[in-house]
Design an enzyme around this catalytic site. Structure first.
Site, PDB file in Angstrom:
ATOM      1  N   GLU A  53       0.828  -1.214   0.000  1.00 57.21           N
ATOM      2  CA  GLU A  53       0.000   0.000   0.000  1.00 57.21           C
ATOM      3  C   GLU A  53       0.863   1.265   0.000  1.00 57.21           C
ATOM      4  OE1 GLU A  53      -3.073   0.565  -0.523  1.00 57.21           O
ATOM      5  OE2 GLU A  53      -4.145  -1.269  -0.028  1.00 57.21           O
ATOM      6  N   ASP A  70      -6.501   8.100  -0.453  1.00 57.12           N
ATOM      7  CA  ASP A  70      -5.962   7.142   0.521  1.00 57.12           C
ATOM      8  C   ASP A  70      -4.803   7.803   1.243  1.00 57.12           C
ATOM      9  OD1 ASP A  70      -7.769   5.228  -0.389  1.00 57.12           O
ATOM     10  OD2 ASP A  70      -6.362   4.449  -1.868  1.00 57.12           O
TER      11      ASP A  70
END
Length: 150
Positions: A53, A70
């Site tokens: 991520e 995000d």
């Protein structure tokens, strides 16, 4: 006096910029925060997830096609989990998205714990589904001290 002000300014900028952990540092911190086994998710799963991520970067930030963003080391989404000031955000973690970008990952960890309690569990993260699920993850927790708790 000018030198003290300059040093203070440099320190404040460093704090605001976030931090990139090594795999072992991050794994140890997650272990210390009781993430290993939390809701059935192994330490190796958490480390794999965060590598894919954010590459262990607390200041990572990415904009999605749907307009959400995000944030942080777990890449926590603004539409559901944090407040980025836009309308219609759920903010289920009760946190400002900007707080997920600093060098203190404890609020990120607490939000990740909240996320994994939802029905999707760790599968809420696309990177985990695509890069970690069903794979040999032993390399992600290799070298982490599993000795007695401090």
């Amino acid at each position: 006096m000018k030198m003290q002000g300059l040093v203070l300014m440099v320190l404040l900028c460093a704090v605001a910029q976030g931090r990139v952990y090594t795999r072992c540092e991050w794994a140890q911190l997650l272990k210390d925060q009781k993430m290993d086994g939390f809701k059935g998710v192994s330490l190796a799963d958490w480390v794999c997830l965060t590598q894919h991520e954010s590459n262990y970067n607390t200041s990572a930030k990415n904009t999605n096609k749907n307009g959400s963003t995000d944030y942080g080391i777990f890449q926590i989404n603004s539409k559901y989990w944090c407040d980025d000031g836009k309308p219609n955000a759920t903010n289920a973690c009760g946190i400002k998205c900007a707080d997920l970008l600093d060098n203190n990952p404890l609020d990120d960890i607490n939000c990740a714990k909240r996320i994994v309690q939802d029905p999707n569990g760790i599968a809420a993260w696309v990177a985990w589904k695509c890069r970690c699920k069903g794979k040999d993850l032993t390399k992600y927790s290799k070298g982490v001290d599993y000795g007695l708790e401090q």
